[in-house]
Scaffold this motif. Structure first.
Motif, PDB file in Angstrom:
ATOM      1  N   LYS A 127       1.009  -1.514   0.315  1.00 13.48           N
ATOM      2  CA  LYS A 127       0.004  -0.297   0.279  1.00 13.48           C
ATOM      3  C   LYS A 127       0.701   1.722   0.177  1.00 13.48           C
ATOM      4  N   LEU A 128       1.840   1.481   0.921  1.00  9.52           N
ATOM      5  CA  LEU A 128       2.863   1.870   1.036  1.00  9.52           C
ATOM      6  C   LEU A 128       3.624   2.441  -0.178  1.00  9.52           C
ATOM      7  N   LYS A 129       3.746   1.637  -1.363  1.00 13.44           N
ATOM      8  CA  LYS A 129       3.880   1.841  -2.483  1.00 13.44           C
ATOM      9  C   LYS A 129       3.414   1.510  -3.622  1.00 13.44           C
ATOM     10  N   HIS A 130       2.204   1.829  -3.363  1.00 11.67           N
ATOM     11  CA  HIS A 130       0.878   1.959  -4.007  1.00 11.67           C
ATOM     12  C   HIS A 130       0.876   0.893  -5.293  1.00 11.67           C
ATOM     13  N   ALA A 131       0.726  -0.407  -4.841  1.00 17.61           N
ATOM     14  CA  ALA A 131       1.237  -1.188  -5.247  1.00 17.61           C
ATOM     15  C   ALA A 131      -0.569  -2.261  -4.715  1.00 17.61           C
ATOM     16  N   GLY A 132      -0.481  -3.012  -5.366  1.00 21.73           N
ATOM     17  CA  GLY A 132      -1.180  -4.215  -5.305  1.00 21.73           C
ATOM     18  C   GLY A 132      -1.290  -5.238  -5.115  1.00 21.73           C
ATOM     19  N   LEU A 133      -1.379  -6.706  -4.923  1.00 26.56           N
ATOM     20  CA  LEU A 133      -1.312  -8.028  -5.145  1.00 26.56           C
ATOM     21  C   LEU A 133      -2.665  -8.660  -4.574  1.00 26.56           C
ATOM     22  N   ARG A 134      -3.397  -9.785  -5.524  1.00 22.09           N
ATOM     23  CA  ARG A 134      -4.595 -10.477  -5.945  1.00 22.09           C
ATOM     24  C   ARG A 134      -3.714 -11.503  -6.052  1.00 22.09           C
ATOM     25  N   ILE A 135      -4.552 -12.959  -6.283  1.00 16.75           N
ATOM     26  CA  ILE A 135      -5.366 -13.940  -6.977  1.00 16.75           C
ATOM     27  C   ILE A 135      -6.754 -13.850  -7.134  1.00 16.75           C
ATOM     28  N   ARG A 136      -6.870 -14.251  -8.321  1.00 14.69           N
ATOM     29  CA  ARG A 136      -7.407 -13.968  -8.650  1.00 14.69           C
ATOM     30  C   ARG A 136      -8.200 -15.381  -9.579  1.00 14.69           C
ATOM     31  N   LEU A 137      -9.521 -16.072  -8.761  1.00 21.83           N
ATOM     32  CA  LEU A 137     -10.121 -17.004  -8.811  1.00 21.83           C
ATOM     33  C   LEU A 137     -11.151 -16.484 -10.482  1.00 21.83           C
ATOM     34  N   LEU A 138     -10.649 -17.223 -11.627  1.00 26.93           N
ATOM     35  CA  LEU A 138     -11.772 -17.114 -12.404  1.00 26.93           C
ATOM     36  C   LEU A 138     -12.118 -18.362 -13.124  1.00 26.93           C
ATOM     37  N   PRO A 139     -13.048 -18.511 -13.895  1.00 21.66           N
ATOM     38  CA  PRO A 139     -13.725 -19.670 -14.059  1.00 21.66           C
ATOM     39  C   PRO A 139     -12.547 -21.183 -14.527  1.00 21.66           C
ATOM     40  N   GLU A 140     -11.700 -21.037 -15.377  1.00 21.95           N
ATOM     41  CA  GLU A 140     -11.296 -21.953 -15.694  1.00 21.95           C
ATOM     42  C   GLU A 140      -9.707 -22.044 -15.295  1.00 21.95           C
ATOM     43  N   TYR A 141      -8.963 -21.347 -14.371  1.00 18.74           N
ATOM     44  CA  TYR A 141      -7.509 -20.619 -13.715  1.00 18.74           C
ATOM     45  C   TYR A 141      -7.314 -19.653 -12.727  1.00 18.74           C
ATOM     46  N   ALA A 142      -6.143 -19.878 -12.728  1.00 19.13           N
ATOM     47  CA  ALA A 142      -6.336 -18.468 -11.500  1.00 19.13           C
ATOM     48  C   ALA A 142      -4.788 -17.658 -11.532  1.00 19.13           C
ATOM     49  N   GLU A 143      -5.189 -16.077 -10.888  1.00 14.30           N
ATOM     50  CA  GLU A 143      -4.021 -15.321 -11.647  1.00 14.30           C
ATOM     51  C   GLU A 143      -3.645 -15.063 -10.304  1.00 14.30           C
ATOM     52  N   LEU A 144      -1.925 -14.933 -10.343  1.00 10.16           N
ATOM     53  CA  LEU A 144      -1.752 -13.733  -9.476  1.00 10.16           C
ATOM     54  C   LEU A 144      -1.082 -12.857  -9.907  1.00 10.16           C
ATOM     55  N   THR A 145      -1.341 -11.543  -9.717  1.00 12.80           N
ATOM     56  CA  THR A 145      -0.787 -10.436 -10.427  1.00 12.80           C
ATOM     57  C   THR A 145      -0.519  -9.246  -9.224  1.00 12.80           C
ATOM     58  N   LEU A 146       0.592  -8.424  -9.289  1.00  9.92           N
ATOM     59  CA  LEU A 146       0.668  -7.610  -8.282  1.00  9.92           C
ATOM     60  C   LEU A 146       0.667  -6.131  -9.850  1.00  9.92           C
ATOM     61  N   LYS A 147       0.045  -5.297  -9.054  1.00  6.60           N
ATOM     62  CA  LYS A 147      -0.121  -3.894 -10.154  1.00  6.60           C
ATOM     63  C   LYS A 147       1.420  -3.559  -9.348  1.00  6.60           C
ATOM     64  N   THR A 148       1.585  -2.142  -9.839  1.00  4.83           N
ATOM     65  CA  THR A 148       2.691  -1.500  -9.491  1.00  4.83           C
ATOM     66  C   THR A 148       2.526   0.013 -10.437  1.00  4.83           C
ATOM     67  N   PRO A 149       2.681   1.625  -9.604  1.00  8.83           N
ATOM     68  CA  PRO A 149       2.411   2.606 -10.459  1.00  8.83           C
ATOM     69  C   PRO A 149       3.593   2.306 -12.398  1.00  8.83           C
ATOM     70  N   PHE A 150       3.166   2.947 -13.213  1.00  6.52           N
ATOM     71  CA  PHE A 150       4.120   3.468 -14.668  1.00  6.52           C
ATOM     72  C   PHE A 150       3.687   4.272 -14.760  1.00  6.52           C
ATOM     73  N   GLU A 151       4.269   5.849 -15.011  1.00  3.17           N
ATOM     74  CA  GLU A 151       3.776   6.959 -15.178  1.00  3.17           C
ATOM     75  C   GLU A 151       2.588   6.858 -14.646  1.00  3.17           C
ATOM     76  N   ASN A 152       1.650   7.043 -15.440  1.00  2.00           N
ATOM     77  CA  ASN A 152      -0.112   7.765 -15.345  1.00  2.00           C
ATOM     78  C   ASN A 152      -1.242   6.440 -14.841  1.00  2.00           C
ATOM     79  N   ASP A 153      -0.419   5.856 -14.994  1.00  2.00           N
ATOM     80  CA  ASP A 153      -0.563   3.692 -15.117  1.00  2.00           C
ATOM     81  C   ASP A 153      -0.245   3.006 -13.955  1.00  2.00           C
ATOM     82  N   LEU A 154      -0.626   1.940 -14.631  1.00  2.00           N
ATOM     83  CA  LEU A 154      -0.232   0.406 -13.600  1.00  2.00           C
ATOM     84  C   LEU A 154       0.582  -0.769 -14.620  1.00  2.00           C
ATOM     85  N   LEU A 155       1.352  -1.151 -14.326  1.00  8.61           N
ATOM     86  CA  LEU A 155       2.060  -2.026 -14.743  1.00  8.61           C
ATOM     87  C   LEU A 155       1.439  -3.288 -14.287  1.00  8.61           C
TER      88      LEU A 155
END
Length: 193
Positions: free
Chosen positions: A48-76
Motif C-alpha cells: 500500500k505504501l508503494k501504491h501497489a496491489g497484489l491479488r489472486i483472482r479465481l476465474l472459471p478455468e484458472y487462477a492468476e496472481l497479479t501484482l499492480k505497480t505504478p507506471f507513469e500515469n497508469d499501472l504495470l
C-alpha cells in the motif's frame, strides 16, 4: 508470465445506471462471468505504501496472481497463471508461491513475500463490451456485507482513452464519481466491520 501496462479509467455508478448500461450494450445472461479476488499485503502495509496491489483472482478455468505497480500515469501488471487448485491452495494458506515472476518482482521492490498476509476477498460479476475505442467493463462487486457497481474503460492510449471515457459519461448523463481500486474499497469496508 505476462507484464503489461494497464491503461484504464473508472467511475462508480448506481444500480440504475448499471442496468441502463447493460441495456445499452445489449448484455445477455451468458455474457457475464464471475471472478473471486483475494488481496494480500504485509502487516505493515508495504505494498500500500508503494501504491501497489497484489491479488489472486479465481476465474472459471484458472487462477492468476497479479501484482499492480505504478507506471507513469497508469499501472504495470505482472501476472503469473496457475491452476484453480493452486490458486485456491495459496488463498487457503494465506501465502503465495515462492517462485515466479510476481515473487521475483516483489523481491526487487524490497518486499519479503513471506511476510504477506491475506487481507480479504471481493467477488465480482463482470460484463465486458468491446468497442473500437476500447473495452467497457461493468462490475457488480460484493464484499464485507456490501455491494457496489463500477464502470471501467480499458484502452491502448492514455490521453485519447481519457477523452473517450469522459465523453461517454457525458453522453450517458452519468456524473463523474471517483472510483478507488477494489482492494482499497475492500480494506476500508473491512475496517468498518
Amino acid at each position: 508470465m505476462s507484464e503489461q501496462v494497464e491503461i484504464e479509467f473508472k467511475n462508480m455508478i448506481t444500480l440504475s445506471e448499471y442496468k441502463k448500461l447493460l441495456q445499452l450494450f445489449h448484455a445477455k445472461e451468458e455474457d457475464f462471468f464471475y471472478q473471486s479476488n483475494s488481496y494480500f499485503d504485509t502487516p505493515d502495509w508495504q505494498l500500500k505504501l508503494k501504491h501497489a496491489g497484489l491479488r489472486i483472482r479465481l476465474l472459471p478455468e484458472y487462477a492468476e496472481l497479479t501484482l499492480k505497480t505504478p507506471f507513469e500515469n497508469d499501472l504495470l501488471e505482472t501476472t503469473d497463471s496457475f491452476t484453480l487448485e493452486e490458486g485456491k491452495k495459496m488463498i487457503q494458506q494465506g501465502k503465495i508461491k515462492s517462485s515466479g515472476f510476481v515473487y521475483t518482482k516483489l523481491i526487487s521492490l524490497g518486499i519479503n513475500p513471506d511476510e504477506l498476509r491475506l487481507l480479504g476477498n471481493l467477488a465480482t460479476t463482470r460484463y465486458e463490451h468491446k468497442t473500437k475505442e476500447g473495452l467497457f467493463v461493468l462490475d457488480h462487486s460484493v464484499y464485507c456485507n456490501q455491494e457496489d457497481y463500477e464502470l471501467e474503460f480499458e484502452t491502448a492510449h492514455h490521453e485519447e482513452g481519457k477523452k473517450n471515457f469522459q465523453q461517454f459519461l457525458i453522453d450517458q448523463a452519468i456524473p463523474t464519481r471517483p472510483s478507488k481500486h477494489k482492494i482499497a474499497r475492500m480494506i476500508e469496508a473491512n475496517h468498518q466491520l
